[in-house]
Design a protein around this motif. Structure first.
Motif, PDB file in Angstrom:
ATOM      1  N   PRO A   1      -0.511  12.226   5.881  1.00  0.00           N
ATOM      2  CA  PRO A   1      -0.873  10.800   5.951  1.00  0.00           C
ATOM      3  C   PRO A   1      -1.673  10.400   4.723  1.00  0.00           C
ATOM      4  O   PRO A   1      -2.143  11.249   3.958  1.00  0.00           O
ATOM      5  N   GLU A   2      -1.859   9.115   4.569  1.00  0.00           N
ATOM      6  CA  GLU A   2      -2.457   8.589   3.339  1.00  0.00           C
ATOM      7  C   GLU A   2      -3.836   9.169   3.067  1.00  0.00           C
ATOM      8  O   GLU A   2      -4.164   9.511   1.926  1.00  0.00           O
ATOM      9  N   ARG A   3      -4.654   9.339   4.089  1.00  0.00           N
ATOM     10  CA  ARG A   3      -6.029   9.807   3.866  1.00  0.00           C
ATOM     11  C   ARG A   3      -6.082  11.273   3.459  1.00  0.00           C
ATOM     12  O   ARG A   3      -7.098  11.753   2.948  1.00  0.00           O
ATOM     13  N   TRP A   4      -4.997  12.037   3.695  1.00  0.00           N
ATOM     14  CA  TRP A   4      -4.951  13.464   3.350  1.00  0.00           C
ATOM     15  C   TRP A   4      -3.985  13.752   2.204  1.00  0.00           C
ATOM     16  O   TRP A   4      -3.655  14.900   1.949  1.00  0.00           O
ATOM     17  N   ARG A   5      -3.542  12.721   1.503  1.00  0.00           N
ATOM     18  CA  ARG A   5      -2.489  12.918   0.507  1.00  0.00           C
ATOM     19  C   ARG A   5      -2.951  13.800  -0.654  1.00  0.00           C
ATOM     20  O   ARG A   5      -2.160  14.557  -1.225  1.00  0.00           O
TER      21      ARG A   5
ATOM     22  N   HIS B   1       0.807  -1.219   0.000  1.00  0.00           N
ATOM     23  CA  HIS B   1       0.000   0.000   0.000  1.00  0.00           C
ATOM     24  C   HIS B   1       0.844   1.275   0.000  1.00  0.00           C
ATOM     25  O   HIS B   1       0.319   2.379  -0.203  1.00  0.00           O
ATOM     26  N   GLN B   2       2.163   1.152   0.254  1.00  0.00           N
ATOM     27  CA  GLN B   2       3.040   2.316   0.250  1.00  0.00           C
ATOM     28  C   GLN B   2       3.866   2.438  -1.022  1.00  0.00           C
ATOM     29  O   GLN B   2       4.569   3.427  -1.207  1.00  0.00           O
ATOM     30  N   ARG B   3       3.769   1.476  -1.892  1.00  0.00           N
ATOM     31  CA  ARG B   3       4.536   1.528  -3.128  1.00  0.00           C
ATOM     32  C   ARG B   3       3.921   2.528  -4.100  1.00  0.00           C
ATOM     33  O   ARG B   3       2.711   2.760  -4.078  1.00  0.00           O
ATOM     34  N   PRO B   4       4.765   3.112  -4.960  1.00  0.00           N
ATOM     35  CA  PRO B   4       4.234   4.104  -5.910  1.00  0.00           C
ATOM     36  C   PRO B   4       3.267   3.478  -6.899  1.00  0.00           C
ATOM     37  O   PRO B   4       3.430   2.313  -7.313  1.00  0.00           O
ATOM     38  N   ALA B   5       2.260   4.268  -7.274  1.00  0.00           N
ATOM     39  CA  ALA B   5       1.259   3.758  -8.211  1.00  0.00           C
ATOM     40  C   ALA B   5       1.834   3.601  -9.613  1.00  0.00           C
ATOM     41  O   ALA B   5       1.441   2.700 -10.353  1.00  0.00           O
TER      42      ALA B   5
ATOM     43  N   HIS C   1       5.780   9.306   7.856  1.00  0.00           N
ATOM     44  CA  HIS C   1       6.923  10.046   8.387  1.00  0.00           C
ATOM     45  C   HIS C   1       6.574  10.615   9.758  1.00  0.00           C
ATOM     46  O   HIS C   1       5.392  10.882  10.054  1.00  0.00           O
ATOM     47  N   ASP C   2       7.586  10.839  10.561  1.00  0.00           N
ATOM     48  CA  ASP C   2       7.357  11.516  11.826  1.00  0.00           C
ATOM     49  C   ASP C   2       7.116  13.000  11.560  1.00  0.00           C
ATOM     50  O   ASP C   2       7.426  13.507  10.474  1.00  0.00           O
ATOM     51  N   PRO C   3       6.538  13.738  12.537  1.00  0.00           N
ATOM     52  CA  PRO C   3       6.178  15.155  12.300  1.00  0.00           C
ATOM     53  C   PRO C   3       7.353  16.016  11.856  1.00  0.00           C
ATOM     54  O   PRO C   3       7.187  16.902  10.996  1.00  0.00           O
ATOM     55  N   ALA C   4       8.544  15.806  12.406  1.00  0.00           N
ATOM     56  CA  ALA C   4       9.696  16.628  12.035  1.00  0.00           C
ATOM     57  C   ALA C   4      10.064  16.418  10.572  1.00  0.00           C
ATOM     58  O   ALA C   4      10.330  17.386   9.835  1.00  0.00           O
TER      59      ALA C   4
END
Length: 328
Positions: free
Chosen positions: A157-161, A18-22, A32-35
């Motif tokens: 995150p994924e839902r806000w990409r 699910h993280q691989r490029p389309a 990623h972490d917030p920083a």
């Protein structure tokens, strides 16, 4: 040599499905972490500003450049038009180059070329060479826009990409108001040279930022075909002719300059020939079947008409001001 190659190449990493490029040429989308997310946002803003500000500074200060360099109105108009002529079709080829040679090499090479072209403007005094540099800058600047979008999307995150996608596109649209804000101070410091010094400085900063903050690796694929060059020349030449007509037509007269009619005939012939070639290919440079869908075609027409209206807004404002003074 090995370290330099490691710096240019993407680091191998096995991401979950699910993280691989389309598609090839796009980065993976891990969490990623917030920083790190904030760092990606800052890099996106820097690269997006770099992508649009160079062209915006020239278009906003066309009158000043015309006066300082001793150009006619038509010659000054070519400075911005030559940039658009190459930029309008660059993505047709750059997408496949990114997919075949890798995202990181594509990013670092593009930013290096963009900085070199900006610095080369400082050494040029004749109009012809300046036009060649503006055309080359237009082609390379298009490569920076997806880098801005990729970095911005990494911060969400994924839902806000998709929100990251919209924000990335929005960053590149802030160039004109930013150029109007910065231009008086730049011109007051070192004149027109300050415009290109700022462009080169932003490109070098973007190069350092992209080099330090790696995008997740993108998958590569052998997608370039020999026929791509022919269709790119035909499509690029046709679109460049249309851009030249729209950019210079109002200054030289739509029906008074013979080259405009010749360019129109060439553009129609080149685009129809390229379309006939592409629609029969299994791996086209431009997917005309998808573009031919009703919704996509209507959207394209709406965007095209909006761009024409925006391109003529300065003329409209000028005519309105003259009419107001006359009535007053």
């Amino acid at each position: 040599m090995t370290r330099f190659r490691d710096f240019l190449d993407d680091k191998a990493h096995d991401f979950p499905e699910h993280q691989r490029p389309a598609v090839a040429g796009s980065p993976a989308t891990p969490s990623h972490d917030p920083a790190t997310g904030l760092a990606h946002i800052l890099v996106a803003v820097l690269v997006g500003t770099t992508a649009g500000l160079g062209s915006a500074l020239v278009s906003v200060n066309t009158a000043q450049l015309q006066q300082v360099l001793g150009l006619s109105v038509e010659q000054a108009a070519w400075l911005t038009t030559s940039h658009v002529m190459t930029a309008v079709s660059a993505n047709l080829l750059l997408i496949k180059i990114r997919q075949q040679y890798g995202l990181r090499r594509f990013a670092l090479t593009s930013l290096s070329l963009y900085a070199a072209l900006a610095l080369a403007h400082l050494l040029v005094s004749d109009h012809g060479t300046a036009l060649l540099l503006r055309a080359a800058s237009g082609f390379v600047s298009v490569a920076l826009i997806p880098l801005c979008i990729f970095h911005m999307m990494q911060a969400f995150p994924e839902r806000w990409r998709l929100r990251g996608l919209v924000l990335g596109i929005g960053v590149t649209q802030c160039a004109i108001p930013l150029a109007r804000l910065l231009s008086p101070s730049l011109l007051a410091s070192q004149g027109w040279r300050s415009l290109f010094l700022l462009e080169a400085g932003l490109a070098l900063l973007s190069l350092a930022a992209v080099g330090l903050l790696r995008l997740p690796p993108a998958e590569r694929a052998r997608v370039l075909r020999p026929l791509d060059l022919l269709t790119f020349v035909l499509m690029g030449g046709g679109l460049a002719s249309v851009a030249a007509m729209l950019g210079l037509g109002r200054w030289e007269g739509w029906l008074q300059a013979p080259w405009i009619i010749v360019s129109l005939i060439f553009a129609i012939a080149a685009l129809l020939t390229a379309g006939a070639i592409e629609i029969r290919r299994t791996t086209p440079l431009l997917n005309l079947r998808w573009l031919g869908h009703g919704d996509v075609a209507r959207f394209a027409v709406a965007v095209f008409l909006a761009r024409i209206v925006l391109a003529e807004q300065d003329v409209g404002l000028g005519c309105g001001a003259v009419a107001w003074r006359h009535d007053g």
